[in-house]
Design an enzyme around this catalytic site. Structure first.
Site, PDB file in Angstrom:
ATOM      1  N   GLU A  69       8.043  -2.999  -3.886  1.00  0.00           N
ATOM      2  CA  GLU A  69       8.723  -2.969  -5.178  1.00  0.00           C
ATOM      3  C   GLU A  69      10.214  -3.280  -5.089  1.00  0.00           C
ATOM      4  O   GLU A  69      10.858  -3.546  -6.106  1.00  0.00           O
ATOM      5  CB  GLU A  69       8.535  -1.591  -5.827  1.00  0.00           C
ATOM      6  CG  GLU A  69       7.119  -1.285  -6.273  1.00  0.00           C
ATOM      7  CD  GLU A  69       6.623  -2.216  -7.362  1.00  0.00           C
ATOM      8  OE1 GLU A  69       7.456  -2.761  -8.095  1.00  0.00           O
ATOM      9  OE2 GLU A  69       5.400  -2.406  -7.461  1.00  0.00           O
ATOM     10  N   GLU A  88      -4.539   5.069  14.070  1.00  0.00           N
ATOM     11  CA  GLU A  88      -3.564   6.143  13.891  1.00  0.00           C
ATOM     12  C   GLU A  88      -3.399   7.004  15.139  1.00  0.00           C
ATOM     13  O   GLU A  88      -2.416   7.725  15.298  1.00  0.00           O
ATOM     14  CB  GLU A  88      -3.925   7.021  12.701  1.00  0.00           C
ATOM     15  CG  GLU A  88      -5.101   7.931  12.900  1.00  0.00           C
ATOM     16  CD  GLU A  88      -5.271   8.892  11.719  1.00  0.00           C
ATOM     17  OE1 GLU A  88      -5.092  10.101  11.933  1.00  0.00           O
ATOM     18  OE2 GLU A  88      -5.556   8.416  10.600  1.00  0.00           O
TER      19      GLU A  88
END
Length: 302
Positions: A84, A115
């Protein structure tokens, strides 16, 4: 018993013990009630968020970049905030980046083992040529994700700023951070589903960090997005409204000036407030490090 089961984010929430039997309205009401705790939890860590914003600004001023690092939901939240920044603040694509364990493939589908791969956490930052001027925010609701832990450890080892964002007290990743943000939102209504309150709090905190940093970097005048990228009709119309709000001139005047600046809002505002040409407005902004208010004052003093 593994330490994971003792984490606040993994605890059983007695309020939702009959979740599978609740009417829809009651489920939604309980979720809404639980979400009210999020702003209160964030309020407790405002000092740490403030230090983070100061560190981000210092990094930007020194030519550094901001990296969000995470796995699964945490990585996706970082990616959302990073994505954004260019349209909202016209930042270059490299300035705010997100690194997701497992790469782009992990955006929609879980990449098994990513992960837990500590070497991958270090290697992904090396591939981005992390420097001492950069800042890394490692995100992990549990506070113990090996990928994030390794990324923060490497960040500190080269002298860059390391920030941890977790949802448990005394998080393991905090041990590898210069600034530790531990926002404790409590047990989830769906036990262990940290995509709920924990993730929401993290998104809110990233909103605060990126927005406040951009304000302090001159991307905002008053409370207006004066550095937005007017890439479509809606945003061009928003640009006109912003110029009108900032200057007091009408729609027609704002449209004419924005056409002259190719819809760059900052110089349009400076032109109207100081009655200078486009080139003069650009010069004033350049001499003011992009701050509209300072550019206007500079002209008033001349």
């Amino acid at each position: 018993m593994d330490k994971l089961t003792k984490l606040t984010t993994e605890m059983y929430n007695p309020k939702s013990s009959n979740l599978d039997q609740m009417p829809i309205r009651d489920i939604l009401a309980l979720m809404n009630e639980e979400d009210f705790s999020i702003p209160k939890a964030i309020q407790q860590v405002l000092p740490q968020i403030e230090k983070t914003v100061e560190a981000v600004c210092e990094s930007f001023q020194n030519g550094g970049r901001l990296f969000y690092v995470g796995a699964g939901t945490s990585g996706r939240i970082g990616l959302l905030d990073a994505a954004e920044c260019p349209p909202t603040f016209s930042t270059p694509q490299h300035l705010v980046q997100a690194i997701l364990a497992g790469g782009e493939n992990a955006l929609m589908v879980a990449v098994e083992g990513a992960e837990d791969d500590q070497q991958l956490g270090e290697n992904d930052l090396k591939e981005r040529e992390l420097s001492a001027n950069d800042i890394v925010i490692g995100i992990a609701a549990s506070g113990r994700t090996p990928y994030v832990k390794a990324a923060l450890r490497y960040t500190k080892s080269i002298g860059a700023t390391a920030v941890s964002l977790a949802s448990n007290k005394d998080a393991e990743i905090s041990e590898h951070a210069d600034i530790a943000i531990e926002v404790v939102t409590g047990p989830e209504i769906l036990t262990g589903s940290t995509r709920l309150k924990a993730a929401t709090s993290h998104k809110m905190i990233l909103n605060m960090i990126s927005t406040a940093s951009m304000v302090k970097m001159g991307k905002v005048y008053q409370n207006l997005m004066v550095d937005m990228n007017a890439s479509n009709y809606k945003l061009r119309e928003r640009s006109k409204k912003i110029v009108c709000e900032a200057t007091g001139f009408d729609y027609e005047v704002a449209t004419k000036v924005l056409e002259e600046t190719d819809y760059a809002v900052k110089p349009a505002i400076v032109m109207l407030l100081t009655d200078v040409s486009y080139q003069e407005a650009l010069s004033l902004l350049d001499n003011s490090n992009g701050f509209v208010r300072d550019a206007v004052k500079q002209k008033e003093r001349s």
